[in-house]
Enzyme design. Structure first.
Site, mmCIF file in Angstrom:
data_model
loop_
_atom_site.group_PDB
_atom_site.id
_atom_site.type_symbol
_atom_site.label_atom_id
_atom_site.label_comp_id
_atom_site.label_asym_id
_atom_site.label_seq_id
_atom_site.Cartn_x
_atom_site.Cartn_y
_atom_site.Cartn_z
ATOM 1 N N HIS A 8 0.837 -1.205 0.000
ATOM 2 C CA HIS A 8 0.000 0.000 0.000
ATOM 3 C C HIS A 8 0.878 1.263 0.000
ATOM 4 O O HIS A 8 1.601 1.508 0.961
ATOM 5 C CB HIS A 8 -0.878 -0.041 1.256
ATOM 6 C CG HIS A 8 -1.855 1.060 1.349
ATOM 7 N ND1 HIS A 8 -1.761 2.047 2.292
ATOM 8 C CD2 HIS A 8 -2.955 1.331 0.617
ATOM 9 C CE1 HIS A 8 -2.778 2.877 2.159
ATOM 10 N NE2 HIS A 8 -3.522 2.473 1.145
ATOM 11 N N GLU A 35 0.277 -0.865 -4.743
ATOM 12 C CA GLU A 35 -0.864 0.060 -4.802
ATOM 13 C C GLU A 35 -0.346 1.483 -4.897
ATOM 14 O O GLU A 35 0.639 1.840 -4.242
ATOM 15 C CB GLU A 35 -1.711 -0.090 -3.534
ATOM 16 C CG GLU A 35 -3.003 0.708 -3.563
ATOM 17 C CD GLU A 35 -2.988 2.064 -2.864
ATOM 18 O OE1 GLU A 35 -4.047 2.708 -2.805
ATOM 19 O OE2 GLU A 35 -1.913 2.513 -2.389
ATOM 20 N N ASP A 37 -1.903 5.811 -5.472
ATOM 21 C CA ASP A 37 -2.954 6.771 -5.758
ATOM 22 C C ASP A 37 -2.449 7.672 -6.871
ATOM 23 O O ASP A 37 -1.256 7.994 -6.907
ATOM 24 C CB ASP A 37 -3.249 7.616 -4.522
ATOM 25 C CG ASP A 37 -3.659 6.752 -3.350
ATOM 26 O OD1 ASP A 37 -4.637 6.001 -3.495
ATOM 27 O OD2 ASP A 37 -2.975 6.801 -2.305
ATOM 28 N N HIS A 50 -1.216 10.757 -2.652
ATOM 29 C CA HIS A 50 -2.477 10.459 -1.978
ATOM 30 C C HIS A 50 -3.303 11.707 -1.687
ATOM 31 O O HIS A 50 -4.456 11.817 -2.087
ATOM 32 C CB HIS A 50 -2.214 9.714 -0.670
ATOM 33 C CG HIS A 50 -3.459 9.419 0.099
ATOM 34 N ND1 HIS A 50 -3.991 10.278 1.045
ATOM 35 C CD2 HIS A 50 -4.313 8.358 0.049
ATOM 36 C CE1 HIS A 50 -5.096 9.773 1.549
ATOM 37 N NE2 HIS A 50 -5.321 8.606 0.964
ATOM 38 N N GLU A 123 -5.186 3.627 -7.982
ATOM 39 C CA GLU A 123 -6.431 4.231 -7.473
ATOM 40 C C GLU A 123 -6.549 5.663 -7.962
ATOM 41 O O GLU A 123 -5.676 6.493 -7.680
ATOM 42 C CB GLU A 123 -6.452 4.207 -5.934
ATOM 43 C CG GLU A 123 -7.724 4.856 -5.407
ATOM 44 C CD GLU A 123 -7.774 4.999 -3.887
ATOM 45 O OE1 GLU A 123 -6.956 4.381 -3.176
ATOM 46 O OE2 GLU A 123 -8.653 5.749 -3.429
#
Ligand code: G3P
Ligand code: CA
Length: 272
Positions: A8, A35, A37, A50, A123
């Site tokens: 993450h 992962e 963003d 993020h 994401e």
């Protein structure tokens, strides 16, 4: 079957999040997936970030969507993050061991991941000033890398995620075979019938929601959906995810998480 371990924001317990160092360490630690963003800069570049603002994780201030790529590239993204030292002596001698880190663009992250066999979970953040442009730019970038239209969802090296069902719908309109996760809010009560919108392939509940309703994984599996659970840093939670059949487990500490799945210790893995 063991869940796939997804790092993450990289190995963000031990390196500054969303930096090349965090992702390189995650790969070293054997993460199955990474992962990140993504947000758009003022001049339309996809950067791994993020927060809406750069203040928390950089040496600068301001809103990502109002900053140019050039301005963002001038900032340091490592100095804020105090990394645990390797030895206890270092704890006495130095308070911080953080190193300067450069801005990470999504293209640079793709270049790192491609050919490693690890999957990239991207994401898209919403709401943002540019709305659907984020997904359009993402698909255009994936197309350049030959990753926008995989032969099948199972074989796709990239998965696109969002808390926004509209964003997930946009991804599906761009590509029939790019897999998607619909993320479900941290406090979301999981649906009894476990249905997802047609554009979503995987369900994305938080660990808090799954602790309250562990049967959700089986219910959504009955509907044909595997589960991506975030963000899992506690040994008891990691083992819960394994027991109930979570397929993708997002954690800030991929190395320690893998050790626990392989039969290891207890406690909070991000604190090690
Ligand atoms: O992996 C999903 C998770 O990252 C969603 O929450 O706020 O950490 O982006 P957040
Ligand atoms: Ca995220």
């Amino acid at each position: 079957m063991l869940p796939d371990v997804v790092a993450h924001r990289g190995a963000s317990a031990h390196r500054a999040e969303h930096t090349l160092a965090a992702y390189a360490l995650a790969l070293e630690q054997g993460a199955d997936g990474l992962e990140c963003d993504v947000r758009l800069t003022r001049d339309g570049h996809l950067v791994c970030h993020h927060d809406r603002r750069v203040d928390r994780t950089s040496s600068g201030r301001g809103v990502v969507s109002t900053l140019s790529l050039e301005r963002m590239a001038e900032l340091d993204y490592g100095g804020w993050h105090a990394e645990p030292p390797e030895h206890a002596d270092d704890l006495v001698l130095t308070h911080r061991t953080a190193k300067p880190e450069r801005l990470l663009t999504l293209e640079a992250l793709l270049a790192l991941v491609v050919d490693t066999g690890a999957r990239l979970f991207v994401e898209t953040k919403h709401p943002v000033r540019y709305a659907g442009l984020v997904e359009a730019k993402l698909i255009a970038l994936l197309r350049r890398y030959g990753l926008a239209a995989p032969p099948s969802k199972e074989e796709s090296p990239v998965v696109v995620m969002s808390f926004s069902a509209r964003a997930v719908g946009r991804v599906r309109r761009h590509s029939a075979t790019l897999p998607t996760v619909l993320l479900l809010g941290p406090l979301a009560r999981l649906r009894r019938d476990a249905t997802l919108p047609p554009a979503a392939d995987y369900a994305g509940p938080s660990i808090e929601a799954l602790r309250a309703d562990p049967d959700y994984v089986a219910r959504t599996a009955d509907r044909g959906h595997d589960t991506y659970c975030w963000t899992v840093d506690d040994a008891a939670d990691i083992l819960l995810c394994q027991r109930i059949g979570v397929r993708f487990l997002a954690t800030n500490a991929p190395g320690a998480t893998r050790a626990i799945l392989d039969g290891g210790a207890a406690g909070n893995v991000a604190a090690r």
